[in-house]
Design an enzyme around this catalytic site. Structure first.
Site, mmCIF file in Angstrom:
data_model
loop_
_atom_site.group_PDB
_atom_site.id
_atom_site.type_symbol
_atom_site.label_atom_id
_atom_site.label_comp_id
_atom_site.label_asym_id
_atom_site.label_seq_id
_atom_site.Cartn_x
_atom_site.Cartn_y
_atom_site.Cartn_z
ATOM 1 N N HIS A 202 0.947 -0.945 0.361
ATOM 2 C CA HIS A 202 0.352 -0.086 0.141
ATOM 3 C C HIS A 202 0.409 1.488 0.286
ATOM 4 C CE1 HIS A 202 0.041 1.135 4.414
ATOM 5 N NE2 HIS A 202 1.140 0.048 4.667
ATOM 6 N N CYS B 90 0.818 8.774 15.133
ATOM 7 C CA CYS B 90 -0.022 9.407 16.099
ATOM 8 C C CYS B 90 -1.013 8.759 16.696
ATOM 9 C CB CYS B 90 -0.717 10.907 15.029
ATOM 10 S SG CYS B 90 -2.406 10.606 15.777
#
Ligand code: PLP
Length: 352
Positions: free
Chosen positions: A179, A301
């Site tokens: 990906h 994050c």
């Protein structure tokens, strides 16, 4: 929406979508001996051959996995003394802690591993794993020099961000993720020679070289082959276009009192990693999002909590908590860059 987060996940490219859909129409399990199974196996074999030839390796060296994280874990599976760097993705740094005794080589302020120290730490080590290019800064690591100077240890590189942009020296095993290249999520591979040490990390049927188990993702492998072929076909033109836009983003940051992380070193063409010392990255990401621009802080994050970048910390950069990463790709347009250039002054203002 202006999507400039290709280093997180690149949109599926058309050739990969077509290959994926075609291969998804084939029913069989590639490990079954009946006709349908053999048809699936033939598709998988073709994908393996094509990927190997595109990467300049043997088909027998390709071990399909579920992605970059699994490839990295497999690469470190034999454990022992593992030498790595402080700028690795957690797929390497956490896997190394799980599998062996870890020695971490320092990184210079330029963003490149300190090769002298790495070579010193490699004495008596079993494995050296240094990423090919960093996912936050885009900075390319000196793999050829490391290979020349390290002896007696197996060599691996996390090439998840670098594959399709730069060549990996023959002496390395390396990890690839679909990906990041315009292929689907959920497929990746480890390229490892027959002599590279591998152990089974998850019990099962051992479908891939007796070390990686699970029903093979035939459609994913076909789509990954198509994405890689496509990338290599357009690579030079794409790299020229994206690196000039990246340079424009860096210049814009500089005119606003920001800077590019690291030194004057080799970089991937598509990542602009910008530091605005003292600015709040969360406010900037939200400001960009409000302007219709998807970017990242470049640091981990999780659960919506922004943390300082371990990569910039390892480089001794005081702006570890104040970075923005724009990562570009095939679908990026001139309009996207113009949109960022016009939004940046107010977005940086929101961060300060
Ligand atoms: N290694 C690097 C350098 C990465 O950037 C990533 C993903 O961000 C990974 C490994 C993990 O790859 P995957 O998402 O395919 O598991």
């Amino acid at each position: 929406m202006t999507y400039l987060d290709y280093a997180a996940t690149a949109p599926l490219v058309e050739p990969a979508r077509t290959a994926w859909l075609e291969a998804s129409g084939v029913i069989g399990n590639a490990s079954s001996v009946h006709t349908d199974g053999r048809a699936a196996r033939a598709l998988l074999d073709d994908a393996r051959e094509e990927i190997a030839s595109l990467l300049g390796r043997e088909a027998a060296e390709i071990v399909f996995t579920s992605g970059g994280t699994e490839a990295d874990n497999l690469a470190l599976s034999s454990g022992g003394v593992i030498v790595t760097t402080g700028i690795e993705h957690p797929a390497i740094s956490e896997a190394a802690k799980l599998r062996g005794t870890v020695r971490v080589a320092p990184t210079t302020a330029d963003g490149v591993v300190d090769v002298d120290e790495l070579v010193r730490l490699s004495e008596g080590a079993d494995l050296v794993s240094v990423m090919a290019a960093n996912n936050e800064t885009g900075i390319i690591q000196p793999l050829a020099e490391i290979a020349d100077r390290v002896s007696g240890a197996a060599l691996h590189t996390d090439a998840v961000q670098a594959t399709g942009w730069i060549e990996i020296p023959d002496s390395y095993a390396f990890s690839v993720s679909g990906h990041k290249l315009g292929g689907p999520v959920g497929i990746g591979l480890l390229v490892a020679s027959r002599t590279y040490p591998l152990a089974m990390i998850e019990g099962g049927g051992g479908q891939e070289r007796k070390v990686r188990s699970g029903t093979l993702n035939v459609a994913g492998a076909c789509a990954l082959a198509a994405a890689l072929a496509h990338r290599l076909e357009i690579r030079d033109e794409l790299a020229a276009r994206l690196s000039s836009w990246r340079d424009e983003l860096v210049a814009a940051a500089q005119s606003l009192g920001g800077r590019q992380s690291g030194g004057d070193v080799d970089r991937l063409p598509h990542i602009a990693h910008l530091v605005f010392d003292g600015a709040n990255p969360e406010a900037m990401i939200v400001g960009l999002d409000m302007a219709g621009i998807a970017a990242s802080s470049g640091s981990a994050c999780s659960a919506g909590v922004f943390r300082p970048s371990h990569v910039l910390e390892a480089m001794g950069d005081p702006g570890a908590g104040s970075a923005l990463r724009f990562s570009l790709g095939e679908g990026t347009t001139r309009d996207d860059i113009d949109r960022v250039l016009s939004a940046l002054p107010s977005v940086v203002g929101m961060g300060r």
